[in-house]
Motif scaffolding. Structure first.
Motif, PDB file in Angstrom:
ATOM      1  N   ASP A 263      -0.665   2.905  25.451  1.00 15.94           N
ATOM      2  CA  ASP A 263       0.677   2.504  25.063  1.00 15.94           C
ATOM      3  C   ASP A 263       0.680   1.061  24.584  1.00 15.94           C
ATOM      4  N   ASP A 264       0.135   0.820  23.392  1.00 11.01           N
ATOM      5  CA  ASP A 264       0.123  -0.540  22.883  1.00 11.01           C
ATOM      6  C   ASP A 264       1.451  -0.948  22.258  1.00 11.01           C
ATOM      7  N   ALA A 265       2.480  -0.079  22.367  1.00 10.91           N
ATOM      8  CA  ALA A 265       3.819  -0.441  21.902  1.00 10.91           C
ATOM      9  C   ALA A 265       4.646  -1.080  23.018  1.00 10.91           C
ATOM     10  N   ASP A 266       4.030  -1.282  24.179  1.00  9.35           N
ATOM     11  CA  ASP A 266       4.657  -1.988  25.302  1.00  9.35           C
ATOM     12  C   ASP A 266       5.863  -1.266  25.885  1.00  9.35           C
ATOM     13  N   GLU A 267       5.937   0.051  25.746  1.00 12.75           N
ATOM     14  CA  GLU A 267       7.072   0.784  26.279  1.00 12.75           C
ATOM     15  C   GLU A 267       6.845   1.245  27.720  1.00 12.75           C
ATOM     16  N   LEU A 268       5.605   1.340  28.108  1.00 14.20           N
ATOM     17  CA  LEU A 268       5.288   1.927  29.403  1.00 14.20           C
ATOM     18  C   LEU A 268       5.049   0.820  30.424  1.00 14.20           C
ATOM     19  N   SER A 269       5.978   0.681  31.368  1.00 11.65           N
ATOM     20  CA  SER A 269       5.822  -0.309  32.423  1.00 11.65           C
ATOM     21  C   SER A 269       5.560   0.349  33.768  1.00 11.65           C
ATOM     22  N   LEU A 270       6.004   1.587  33.917  1.00  9.36           N
ATOM     23  CA  LEU A 270       5.760   2.356  35.131  1.00  9.36           C
ATOM     24  C   LEU A 270       5.428   3.788  34.752  1.00  9.36           C
ATOM     25  N   LEU A 271       4.499   4.387  35.441  1.00 10.73           N
ATOM     26  CA  LEU A 271       4.225   5.804  35.227  1.00 10.73           C
ATOM     27  C   LEU A 271       5.124   6.608  36.144  1.00 10.73           C
ATOM     28  N   PRO A 272       5.863   7.582  35.606  1.00  9.43           N
ATOM     29  CA  PRO A 272       6.796   8.350  36.426  1.00  9.43           C
ATOM     30  C   PRO A 272       6.109   9.022  37.600  1.00  9.43           C
ATOM     31  N   GLY A 273       6.734   8.934  38.773  1.00 12.10           N
ATOM     32  CA  GLY A 273       6.176   9.560  39.960  1.00 12.10           C
ATOM     33  C   GLY A 273       6.044  11.059  39.797  1.00 12.10           C
ATOM     34  N   GLY A 274       4.924  11.599  40.229  1.00 12.48           N
ATOM     35  CA  GLY A 274       4.711  13.038  40.166  1.00 12.48           C
ATOM     36  C   GLY A 274       4.199  13.540  38.843  1.00 12.48           C
ATOM     37  N   LEU A 275       4.208  12.678  37.801  1.00 16.29           N
ATOM     38  CA  LEU A 275       3.773  13.123  36.478  1.00 16.29           C
ATOM     39  C   LEU A 275       2.311  13.559  36.484  1.00 16.29           C
ATOM     40  N   VAL A 276       1.451  12.708  36.980  1.00 16.08           N
ATOM     41  CA  VAL A 276       0.031  12.995  36.966  1.00 16.08           C
ATOM     42  C   VAL A 276      -0.360  13.945  38.082  1.00 16.08           C
ATOM     43  N   SER A 277       0.292  13.823  39.224  1.00 13.72           N
ATOM     44  CA  SER A 277      -0.106  14.639  40.369  1.00 13.72           C
ATOM     45  C   SER A 277       0.141  16.125  40.149  1.00 13.72           C
ATOM     46  N   ALA A 278       0.942  16.463  39.119  1.00 12.81           N
ATOM     47  CA  ALA A 278       1.161  17.877  38.811  1.00 12.81           C
ATOM     48  C   ALA A 278      -0.082  18.518  38.213  1.00 12.81           C
ATOM     49  N   GLN A 279      -1.012  17.689  37.752  1.00  9.58           N
ATOM     50  CA  GLN A 279      -2.233  18.195  37.135  1.00  9.58           C
ATOM     51  C   GLN A 279      -3.311  18.351  38.207  1.00  9.58           C
ATOM     52  N   LYS A 280      -3.296  19.464  38.886  1.00 10.33           N
ATOM     53  CA  LYS A 280      -4.162  19.672  40.048  1.00 10.33           C
ATOM     54  C   LYS A 280      -5.642  19.735  39.687  1.00 10.33           C
ATOM     55  N   ASN A 281      -5.962  20.041  38.417  1.00 11.13           N
ATOM     56  CA  ASN A 281      -7.364  20.166  38.008  1.00 11.13           C
ATOM     57  C   ASN A 281      -7.919  18.892  37.389  1.00 11.13           C
ATOM     58  N   LEU A 282      -7.121  17.816  37.397  1.00  9.78           N
ATOM     59  CA  LEU A 282      -7.524  16.585  36.725  1.00  9.78           C
ATOM     60  C   LEU A 282      -8.768  15.987  37.377  1.00  9.78           C
ATOM     61  N   LYS A 283      -9.782  15.707  36.541  1.00 10.54           N
ATOM     62  CA  LYS A 283     -11.027  15.113  37.017  1.00 10.54           C
ATOM     63  C   LYS A 283     -11.226  13.701  36.482  1.00 10.54           C
ATOM     64  N   LYS A 284     -10.610  13.391  35.324  1.00 10.98           N
ATOM     65  CA  LYS A 284     -10.779  12.076  34.720  1.00 10.98           C
ATOM     66  C   LYS A 284      -9.429  11.556  34.262  1.00 10.98           C
ATOM     67  N   LEU A 285      -9.076  10.348  34.702  1.00  7.49           N
ATOM     68  CA  LEU A 285      -7.822   9.700  34.305  1.00  7.49           C
ATOM     69  C   LEU A 285      -8.150   8.326  33.755  1.00  7.49           C
ATOM     70  N   GLU A 286      -7.758   8.096  32.491  1.00  7.80           N
ATOM     71  CA  GLU A 286      -7.994   6.805  31.833  1.00  7.80           C
ATOM     72  C   GLU A 286      -6.663   6.248  31.366  1.00  7.80           C
ATOM     73  N   ILE A 287      -6.346   5.039  31.809  1.00  9.57           N
ATOM     74  CA  ILE A 287      -5.111   4.367  31.402  1.00  9.57           C
ATOM     75  C   ILE A 287      -5.531   3.147  30.600  1.00  9.57           C
ATOM     76  N   LYS A 288      -5.164   3.128  29.317  1.00  8.10           N
ATOM     77  CA  LYS A 288      -5.702   2.133  28.399  1.00  8.10           C
ATOM     78  C   LYS A 288      -4.604   1.475  27.572  1.00  8.10           C
ATOM     79  N   GLU A 289      -4.741   0.165  27.379  1.00 12.86           N
ATOM     80  CA  GLU A 289      -3.842  -0.595  26.506  1.00 12.86           C
ATOM     81  C   GLU A 289      -2.383  -0.374  26.883  1.00 12.86           C
ATOM     82  N   CYS A 290      -2.091  -0.549  28.147  1.00 15.20           N
ATOM     83  CA  CYS A 290      -0.710  -0.534  28.634  1.00 15.20           C
ATOM     84  C   CYS A 290      -0.404  -1.954  29.110  1.00 15.20           C
ATOM     85  N   PRO A 291      -0.093  -2.864  28.181  1.00 15.86           N
ATOM     86  CA  PRO A 291      -0.023  -4.293  28.518  1.00 15.86           C
ATOM     87  C   PRO A 291       1.089  -4.652  29.489  1.00 15.86           C
ATOM     88  N   ASN A 292       2.133  -3.821  29.600  1.00 17.58           N
ATOM     89  CA  ASN A 292       3.230  -4.119  30.514  1.00 17.58           C
ATOM     90  C   ASN A 292       3.147  -3.358  31.823  1.00 17.58           C
TER      91      ASN A 292
END
Length: 467
Positions: A263-292
């Motif tokens: 998110d290099d447009a600076d819109e993302l300051s918080l990740l919504p609760g429960g958003l990622v945890s719904a992905q029960k099979n997730l093995k790799k999580l990369e958060i990149k260019e979220c300056p805020n």
């Protein structure tokens, strides 16, 4: 040179045109690029008698004088051609939309074609031949900088299409029935889809009673600001979303194993609760260019299968997420260019039995493994600290990393000595110290340095000072 059968031209960007007389080389089987010029010696009709195979790039299509030259090129007869790249010069505004469309319509290749890329085409529609089921070998399509195109052909009819990239199709508003086709199934072989900088794209829907994208495993969405909802993609494994945070709320696919958020447009300051945890099979999580991004309100305790977690260019992230202690399967953690990251408490390792690798790279303020560590950590195999200029000393708790095998320290100019506890790491087999202070280098000199007794048992050592 009538017997010449192979011509390859590398780095052709500076060329105005290809050599004249190529059309007379009737034995030619491979030609990497043909640039259409304004005069007859460089018209596309020069390709008429050439039975070309392999890859061919045709540039300068804005110089096509008339449709007869295009027809004379006999592209439809070149059955050995596997890859075709067609491009117009950007900014060719003097050419009518009708001329663009007629040129592309009459440049139809043989149905043996496997890959096609169309660049800077300024027609409002693509020709029907692009979606003909007769193209049974066409597996990869790239459409880029076709800003005036409003409608896509029914590419879903292509039985072998595996990779599709759409870049800067600014006028396309909807992906629906028209690109799927009128059959009961579409995109039956597609495994990779990239939607990049489609500024007016608002909808992507799958028609009812229609089976589509049943093999789609990789999806990248970059700068499509009006697209806020995704269809159900049952086997999606790798999802990369860039500067489109609103779309995250529509994630339905629970098969995702790799998720990359940018998110290099600076819109993302918080990740919504429960958003990622719904992905029960997730093995790799990369958060990149979220300056805020300052903190992570994520229910990480739901990610029981997560194995790799990376934070890259999150310049305002100050502390690692508390939820790390719930990630019992986590094997790798990377912090890269997280300029505000201050500390990584050693106590976190006590609840991470599977962690194998911990890396801090270009994090200027970080104090890695700070604070006390209760007990021995027998899982961590690799510790990497690169370009952390404020680091003055390594934590004494390092002696409790009993399984550590590889320890890399680069670019830590204030680090002048090694802790005594490093001598207790009997499993340590690789030690790399580079671009640190001359004082540290001197202390680690073989046989006579003050720190040499601490590291003399290590089989592989790399000690360098100069940059």
């Amino acid at each position: 040179m009538k017997n010449l059968w192979f011509v390859e031209i590398d780095l052709p960007d500076s060329l105005i045109c290809t050599p004249p007389g190529l059309g007379e080389l009737t034995s030619l089987q491979r030609l990497s690029i043909f640039i259409v010029g304004e005069d007859s010696e460089h018209q596309i009709s020069q390709l008429k008698e050439l039975n070309l195979g392999g890859e061919l790039s045709i540039r300068g299509l804005e110089n096509v004088r008339n449709l007869e030259d295009v027809k004379a090129a006999n592209m439809i007869t070149k059955r050995n051609l596997a890859s075709l790249n067609l491009s117009w010069a950007s900014g060719a505004n003097k050419i009518s939309m009708e001329h663009f469309e007629a040129t592309l319509e009459n440049i139809q290749p043989h149905h043996n074609l496997e890959q096609i890329c169309i660049s800077s085409y300024q027609g409002s529609r693509f020709p029907n031949w692009m979606s003909a089921p007769a193209f049974i070998n066409l597996s990869e399509i790239t459409l880029e900088r076709c800003e005036k195109c409003e409608h896509l052909p029914p590419l879903g009819k292509l039985p072998a299409l595996k990779i599709l990239k759409l870049f800067r199709l600014d006028s396309v508003r909807r992906l629906g029935t028209e690109w799927c086709g009128d059959g009961k199934s579409s995109f039956v072989a597609l495994t990779q889809l990239r939607l990049l900088e489609m500024l007016d794209l608002e909808e992507w829907i799958i028609p009812k009673s229609h089976e589509s994208f049943l093999r789609l495993q990789y999806l990248e969405i970059k700068r499509c600001p009006k697209l806020i909802r995704l269809p159900f993609l049952p086997v999606l494994k790798d999802f990369h979303v860039h500067t489109n945070p609103a779309i995250l709320g529509s994630m339905i696919a629970t098969s995702i194993e790799s998720l990359r958020l940018m998110d290099d447009a600076d819109e993302l300051s918080l990740l919504p609760g429960g958003l990622v945890s719904a992905q029960k099979n997730l093995k790799k999580l990369e958060i990149k260019e979220c300056p805020n991004l300052r903190s992570l309100s994520i229910m990480l305790d739901g990610l029981y299968g997560l194995k790799k977690l990376s934070f890259l260019f999150c310049r305002k992230l100050e502390y690692p997420p508390e939820g790390l202690k719930f990630l019992n399967s986590l094997e790798e953690i990377l912090f890269y260019r997280c300029d505000s990251l201050r500390l990584f408490p050693a106590a976190i390792l006590e609840n991470m039995p599977s962690l194998r690798s911990l890396r801090f790279e270009h994090c200027e303020k970080v104090d890695p493994l700070s604070g006390p560590l209760q007990g021995v950590v027998s899982s961590l195999h690799e510790l990497v600290i690169i370009n952390c200029p404020e680091l003055e000393c390594l934590p004494e708790c390092i002696q409790q990393l009993s399984a550590l095998r590889k320890f890399i320290i680069w670019g830590c100019l204030k680090l002048t000595s090694l802790p005594d506890g490093i001598g207790n790491l009997k499993s340590l087999s690789v030690l790399g110290i580079r671009y640190c202070s001359p004082i540290l280098k001197k202390r680690c000199e073989r046989s006579k340095g003050e720190d040499w007794p601490k590291i003399s048992h290590i089989p592989q050592m790399y000690l360098e000072v100069s940059f």
